[in-house]
Design a protein around this motif. Structure first.
Motif, mmCIF file in Angstrom:
data_model
loop_
_atom_site.group_PDB
_atom_site.id
_atom_site.type_symbol
_atom_site.label_atom_id
_atom_site.label_comp_id
_atom_site.label_asym_id
_atom_site.label_seq_id
_atom_site.Cartn_x
_atom_site.Cartn_y
_atom_site.Cartn_z
ATOM 1 N N ILE A 97 5.879 15.289 63.319
ATOM 2 C CA ILE A 97 5.201 15.807 62.457
ATOM 3 C C ILE A 97 4.116 14.777 61.822
ATOM 4 O O ILE A 97 3.000 15.076 61.492
ATOM 5 C CB ILE A 97 5.942 16.572 61.209
ATOM 6 C CG1 ILE A 97 6.790 17.661 61.639
ATOM 7 C CG2 ILE A 97 5.083 16.824 59.925
ATOM 8 C CD1 ILE A 97 8.163 18.205 60.835
ATOM 9 N N ILE A 98 4.696 13.709 61.586
ATOM 10 C CA ILE A 98 3.788 12.504 60.892
ATOM 11 C C ILE A 98 2.539 12.299 61.944
ATOM 12 O O ILE A 98 1.489 12.092 61.631
ATOM 13 C CB ILE A 98 4.486 11.337 60.483
ATOM 14 C CG1 ILE A 98 5.354 11.855 59.185
ATOM 15 C CG2 ILE A 98 3.758 10.194 60.070
ATOM 16 C CD1 ILE A 98 6.462 10.812 58.791
ATOM 17 N N ALA A 99 3.113 11.935 63.144
ATOM 18 C CA ALA A 99 2.148 11.710 64.307
ATOM 19 C C ALA A 99 0.933 12.718 64.354
ATOM 20 O O ALA A 99 0.006 12.387 64.460
ATOM 21 C CB ALA A 99 2.758 11.571 65.661
ATOM 22 N N GLN A 100 1.570 13.967 64.193
ATOM 23 C CA GLN A 100 0.581 15.142 64.322
ATOM 24 C C GLN A 100 -0.606 15.092 63.040
ATOM 25 O O GLN A 100 -1.730 15.081 63.254
ATOM 26 C CB GLN A 100 1.152 16.493 64.452
ATOM 27 C CG GLN A 100 0.292 17.798 64.566
ATOM 28 C CD GLN A 100 -0.647 17.763 65.658
ATOM 29 O OE1 GLN A 100 0.057 17.484 66.878
ATOM 30 N NE2 GLN A 100 -1.844 17.677 65.844
ATOM 31 N N MET A 101 0.016 14.847 61.911
ATOM 32 C CA MET A 101 -0.534 14.612 60.710
ATOM 33 C C MET A 101 -1.709 13.575 60.772
ATOM 34 O O MET A 101 -2.968 13.657 60.290
ATOM 35 C CB MET A 101 0.078 14.688 59.583
ATOM 36 C CG MET A 101 1.008 16.185 59.289
ATOM 37 S SD MET A 101 1.930 15.646 57.445
ATOM 38 C CE MET A 101 2.834 17.288 57.579
ATOM 39 N N THR A 102 -1.267 12.571 61.131
ATOM 40 C CA THR A 102 -1.924 11.364 61.462
ATOM 41 C C THR A 102 -3.287 11.778 62.561
ATOM 42 O O THR A 102 -4.300 11.408 62.066
ATOM 43 C CB THR A 102 -1.265 10.103 62.008
ATOM 44 O OG1 THR A 102 -0.242 9.987 60.982
ATOM 45 C CG2 THR A 102 -2.044 9.106 62.215
ATOM 46 N N GLU A 103 -2.630 12.467 63.582
ATOM 47 C CA GLU A 103 -4.280 12.794 64.447
ATOM 48 C C GLU A 103 -4.816 13.808 63.693
ATOM 49 O O GLU A 103 -6.142 13.740 64.145
ATOM 50 C CB GLU A 103 -3.438 13.337 65.761
ATOM 51 C CG GLU A 103 -4.256 13.681 66.842
ATOM 52 C CD GLU A 103 -3.535 14.164 68.099
ATOM 53 O OE1 GLU A 103 -4.099 15.219 68.425
ATOM 54 O OE2 GLU A 103 -2.581 13.775 68.499
ATOM 55 N N ASP A 104 -4.489 14.402 62.915
ATOM 56 C CA ASP A 104 -5.229 15.566 62.061
ATOM 57 C C ASP A 104 -5.900 15.196 60.733
ATOM 58 O O ASP A 104 -6.503 15.657 60.234
ATOM 59 C CB ASP A 104 -4.365 16.793 61.835
ATOM 60 C CG ASP A 104 -4.067 17.641 63.110
ATOM 61 O OD1 ASP A 104 -4.635 17.425 64.127
ATOM 62 O OD2 ASP A 104 -2.948 18.141 62.911
#
Length: 156
Positions: free
Chosen positions: A108-115
């Motif tokens: 989730i954190i990786a996806q949020m970082t990417e977003d």
């Protein structure tokens, strides 16, 4: 390998008992538990999914070992800033302390970082030491104090 899979309406029957187990733990911890039976849980889940709530299975192989609810929105006064929020996370007691929750949160954190999410918020009970250690190990820290004034005790 941990995956995050959206909970579909047809899977609510399967998720409801896990929701009840989660709320029972919240009640035991002095938190704000929710539904008192499976029908209440299903009704609340249908409502959340109908409103576009981001509820996901934490899956390992063919097994659903937990769930997480999270979202991303714009900061209320600075719309150029995206803010993530972890609303709920639950891992079945038989799958705790083996990395399922950590792996889910890292995804989730990786996806949020990417977003381009600027920061992520969450709340946990002051008394829930294991949850606090979990979040701190993932890099979260106390930033604000959430205060509460009970006006009416919930009826069971």
């Amino acid at each position: 390998m941990i995956e995050l899979l959206p909970v579909r309406r047809k899977e609510i029957e399967k998720l409801a008992p896990m929701i009840l187990a989660y709320w029972q733990e919240l009640d035991e911890d002095g938190g704000a538990g929710g539904a008192r039976d499976v029908e209440d849980a299903k009704r609340l889940l249908y409502g959340a999914i109908s409103r576009g709530g981001g509820i996901f299975w934490i899956a390992e192989g063919n097994d659903e070992v937990g769930f997480v609810e999270y979202d991303v929105s714009q900061h209320w006064s600075r719309p150029e800033i995206k803010v993530g929020r972890i609303a709920e996370i639950y891992v079945d007691p038989g799958h705790r302390r083996v990395g399922a929750g950590r792996a889910a949160m890292e995804k989730i954190i990786a996806q949020m970082t990417e977003d381009d999410v600027a920061y992520v918020t969450l709340a946990t009970s002051i008394r829930n030491e294991s949850a606090r250690r979990f979040w701190e190990a993932l890099g979260f820290h106390e930033d604000r104090i959430e205060m509460k004034r009970t006006l009416k005790e919930p009826t069971v």
